[in-house]
Design a protein around this motif. Structure first.
Motif, PDB file in Angstrom:
ATOM      1  N   ASP A  28       0.921  -1.068   0.098  1.00 27.36           N
ATOM      2  CA  ASP A  28      -0.078  -0.166  -0.049  1.00 27.36           C
ATOM      3  C   ASP A  28       0.875   0.996   0.184  1.00 27.36           C
ATOM      4  N   GLY A  30      -0.618   4.268  -0.174  1.00 33.21           N
ATOM      5  CA  GLY A  30      -1.283   5.312  -0.043  1.00 33.21           C
ATOM      6  C   GLY A  30      -1.988   5.917  -1.506  1.00 33.21           C
ATOM      7  N   GLU A  31      -1.849   7.257  -1.546  1.00 29.24           N
ATOM      8  CA  GLU A  31      -2.314   7.985  -2.593  1.00 29.24           C
ATOM      9  C   GLU A  31      -1.974   7.380  -4.103  1.00 29.24           C
ATOM     10  N   GLN A  54       6.044  -1.203   7.616  1.00 29.59           N
ATOM     11  CA  GLN A  54       6.556  -0.170   6.623  1.00 29.59           C
ATOM     12  C   GLN A  54       7.760  -0.398   6.030  1.00 29.59           C
ATOM     13  N   VAL A  94       3.295   8.132   6.664  1.00 25.29           N
ATOM     14  CA  VAL A  94       2.023   8.193   5.802  1.00 25.29           C
ATOM     15  C   VAL A  94       2.655   6.987   4.701  1.00 25.29           C
ATOM     16  N   PRO A  95       1.657   5.992   4.186  1.00 29.93           N
ATOM     17  CA  PRO A  95       2.155   5.315   3.127  1.00 29.93           C
ATOM     18  C   PRO A  95       2.252   6.092   1.813  1.00 29.93           C
ATOM     19  N   THR A  97       5.149   8.112   1.508  1.00 28.91           N
ATOM     20  CA  THR A  97       6.355   8.968   1.743  1.00 28.91           C
ATOM     21  C   THR A  97       7.469   8.528   0.898  1.00 28.91           C
TER      22      THR A  97
END
Length: 100
Positions: A28, A30-31, A54, A94-95, A97
């Motif tokens: 994952d 994130g965005e 992570q 934050v995923p 980054t």
């Protein structure tokens, strides 16, 4: 080539069938979305050990087929005479980054 690297969260991991080195992971970012990334770390880590972690990945490589699975990036890790060392952020980020 300038590599682009980001932190991703391992959401799922499983051994690639008929191999003893490869783990297929769902990462994952994130965005930036979710990707499948295959890593040759099964000699040192089990899929269960890495789920939820992570970890840093190179994300701008062309996809590659590894034992019938398309890998869309590469895990960054260190290794020495004692084996593999996963590189983890010192705090949760934050995923997706960007690594600098």
């Amino acid at each position: 080539m300038l590599f682009r690297s980001r932190v991703g969260v391992v959401r799922a991991a499983e051994l690639v069938p008929e191999t003893d080195k490869l783990i297929k992971c769902t990462i994952d970012f994130g965005e930036f979305g979710t990707r499948t990334i295959v890593s040759g770390i099964a000699q040192w880590k089990t899929p269960e050990e890495i789920v939820g972690k992570q970890l840093p990945y190179i994300t701008n490589l062309a996809p590659r087929m590894l034992r019938g699975v398309e890998s869309q990036g590469m895990l960054l890790a260190g290794s020495d005479a004692d084996g593999l060392a996963l590189l983890v952020p010192e705090r949760t980020v934050v995923p997706g980054t960007k690594l600098r």
